[in-house]
Design a protein around this motif. Structure first.
Motif, PDB file in Angstrom:
ATOM      1  N   GLY A  99     -55.949 -65.148 -89.054  1.00  0.00           N
ATOM      2  CA  GLY A  99     -56.167 -66.329 -88.225  1.00  0.00           C
ATOM      3  C   GLY A  99     -56.047 -65.944 -86.770  1.00  0.00           C
ATOM      4  N   GLU A 100     -56.297 -66.925 -85.922  1.00  0.00           N
ATOM      5  CA  GLU A 100     -56.140 -66.646 -84.492  1.00  0.00           C
ATOM      6  C   GLU A 100     -55.035 -67.520 -83.956  1.00  0.00           C
ATOM      7  OE1 GLU A 100     -59.856 -66.230 -82.021  1.00  0.00           O
ATOM      8  OE2 GLU A 100     -58.526 -67.293 -80.630  1.00  0.00           O
ATOM      9  N   ARG A 101     -54.067 -66.889 -83.271  1.00  0.00           N
ATOM     10  CA  ARG A 101     -52.980 -67.650 -82.651  1.00  0.00           C
ATOM     11  C   ARG A 101     -52.806 -67.178 -81.233  1.00  0.00           C
ATOM     12  NH1 ARG A 101     -49.278 -71.008 -85.482  1.00  0.00           N
ATOM     13  NH2 ARG A 101     -50.206 -72.624 -84.326  1.00  0.00           N
ATOM     14  N   TYR A 102     -52.730 -68.094 -80.328  1.00  0.00           N
ATOM     15  CA  TYR A 102     -52.562 -67.788 -78.900  1.00  0.00           C
ATOM     16  C   TYR A 102     -53.595 -66.766 -78.437  1.00  0.00           C
ATOM     17  CZ  TYR A 102     -48.177 -69.860 -80.304  1.00  0.00           C
ATOM     18  OH  TYR A 102     -47.244 -70.681 -80.854  1.00  0.00           O
ATOM     19  N   GLY A 103     -54.793 -66.913 -78.912  1.00  0.00           N
ATOM     20  CA  GLY A 103     -55.896 -66.072 -78.460  1.00  0.00           C
ATOM     21  C   GLY A 103     -55.896 -64.669 -79.035  1.00  0.00           C
ATOM     22  N   ARG A 104     -55.072 -64.424 -80.028  1.00  0.00           N
ATOM     23  CA  ARG A 104     -55.077 -63.080 -80.620  1.00  0.00           C
ATOM     24  C   ARG A 104     -55.249 -63.158 -82.139  1.00  0.00           C
ATOM     25  NH1 ARG A 104     -49.143 -60.768 -79.632  1.00  0.00           N
ATOM     26  NH2 ARG A 104     -50.366 -58.870 -79.661  1.00  0.00           N
ATOM     27  N   LEU A 105     -55.827 -62.090 -82.690  1.00  0.00           N
ATOM     28  CA  LEU A 105     -56.030 -62.035 -84.135  1.00  0.00           C
ATOM     29  C   LEU A 105     -54.702 -61.717 -84.815  1.00  0.00           C
ATOM     30  CD1 LEU A 105     -57.968 -61.914 -86.581  1.00  0.00           C
ATOM     31  CD2 LEU A 105     -58.328 -59.492 -86.055  1.00  0.00           C
ATOM     32  N   VAL A 106     -54.361 -62.501 -85.844  1.00  0.00           N
ATOM     33  CA  VAL A 106     -53.106 -62.269 -86.568  1.00  0.00           C
ATOM     34  C   VAL A 106     -53.416 -62.083 -88.052  1.00  0.00           C
ATOM     35  CG1 VAL A 106     -50.820 -63.178 -87.122  1.00  0.00           C
ATOM     36  CG2 VAL A 106     -51.873 -63.763 -84.944  1.00  0.00           C
ATOM     37  N   THR A 107     -52.925 -60.976 -88.610  1.00  0.00           N
ATOM     38  CA  THR A 107     -53.042 -60.763 -90.064  1.00  0.00           C
ATOM     39  C   THR A 107     -51.667 -60.964 -90.677  1.00  0.00           C
ATOM     40  OG1 THR A 107     -54.851 -59.184 -89.867  1.00  0.00           O
ATOM     41  CG2 THR A 107     -53.536 -59.047 -91.865  1.00  0.00           C
TER      42      THR A 107
END
Ligand SMILES: Nc1nc2c(ncn2[C@@H]2O[C@H](COP(=O)(O)OP(=O)(O)OP(=O)(O)O)[C@@H](O)[C@H]2O)c(=O)[nH]1
Ligand SMILES: [Mg+2]
Length: 281
Positions: free
Chosen positions: A48-56
């Protein structure tokens, strides 16, 4: 730390790993609940994307899970690490606020056995059920349990509290990301590389084996230890006799102690020879 953040959720069964994964991603991605259908039995990856960054985020089956054998669990954890190549920035060790059980006491050792010793350097404790705290602070809760403090110490004092029932509280996720970020900056390596860690452990083991290469060298060591033990006993007896004799003569302490040391040395040499002759090794 580069833009892509990679996190692996680990911990006992039912503590809220999947729920914490959903909180991090900001939506219901992992099945979470008390029914048996929501138990996690395979490692799963979601992005997903959180605070403009990709998170796995990788969700894993619970440790001490009755559904899986130790080998299956090991395989699932190793797969979890490989699902977020080149490796996770952090393991989020999920604990639910409440009693700290015997199994929780062993949780870090278990992770280290299943993956690698260095897991603790990449771990952040993540307490779920933050809504249970009520008037108590997390610091007060931690101060009540020495075992929990010990676990926290192993993880470099890093912890966070999540209330997974309030996914709108994005502040909790933001704070967690900041902790992971500063941990990655402080670690020599930015992320956990399983292959690298396992290779390093193998190298340490083979180095130790090289230090004790031959049976002859090991036998010599055993003979020296056995000889010294026998020598110490003999030396003590001789020394005690000499001290008693010295007192009877009213002094000559120096002669007495030198004789005692010689006695110990002779005893050690004799002990060594005897242990060799008797085939201690
Ligand atoms: N009140 C409250 N309930 C929570 C919280 N976190 C998790 N739960 C509940 O705890 C139960 C177990 O959560 P899961 O996310 O399924 O736990 P898990 O660790 O993934 O469980 P396994 O996959 O079986 O190992 C669910 O009913 C969740 O709703 C929390 O912060 N507060
Ligand atoms: Mg789960």
């Amino acid at each position: 730390m580069a833009g892509h953040l990679r996190l692996v959720l680990v911990g006992l069964s039912g503590v809220g790993k999947s729920a914490a994964g959903n909180t991090i991603l900001g939506r219901e991605e992992f099945p979470s609940g008390i029914s048996s259908t929501s138990w996690t039995t395979r490692s799963e990856e979601r992005r997903g994307e959180r605070y403009g960054r990709l998170v796995t985020v990788i969700d894993t089956p619970g440790l001490f899970n009755t559904e899986l054998s130790e080998e299956q669990l090991r395989a699932e954890l190793q797969r979890a690490v490989s699902l977020c190549e080149p490796g996770p920035h952090a393991f989020l060790l999920v604990l639910q606020l409440g009693r700290f059980t015997q199994q929780e006491k062993r949780v870090m050792e278990t992770l280290q056995e299943l993956l690698s010793k260095s897991v603790d350097q990449f771990t952040v404790l993540l307490f779920t059920h933050g809504d249970r705290l009520e008037d108590q602070t997390i610091e007060e809760f931690i101060s009540e349990d020495t075992n929990l403090q010990e676990l926290l110490r192993k993880c470099g004092g890093r912890y966070h509290v999540f209330n997974n029932k309030d996914m709108r509280d994005t502040q909790q996720v933001w704070e967690l990301f900041n902790t992971v970020h500063s941990m990655a900056e402080r670690n020599q390596q930015e992320y956990f590389d399983l292959q690298n860690e396992q290779d390093r452990e193998k190298r340490t083991l083979s180095y130790l084996l090289r230090l004790f290469p031959s049976d002859r060298f090991r036998n010599l060591l055993v003979n020296i230890v056995a000889g010294s033990a026998i020598g110490a006993v003999v030396g003590t007896i001789i020394g005690a006799i000499m001290v008693a004799a010295g007192e009877a003569e009213g002094g000559a302490a120096k002669v007495v102690s030198i004789t005692a040391v010689i006695g110990a040395a002779v005893g050690a040499a004799l002990g060594f020879l005897v242990s060799k002759k008797c085939g201690v090794q």
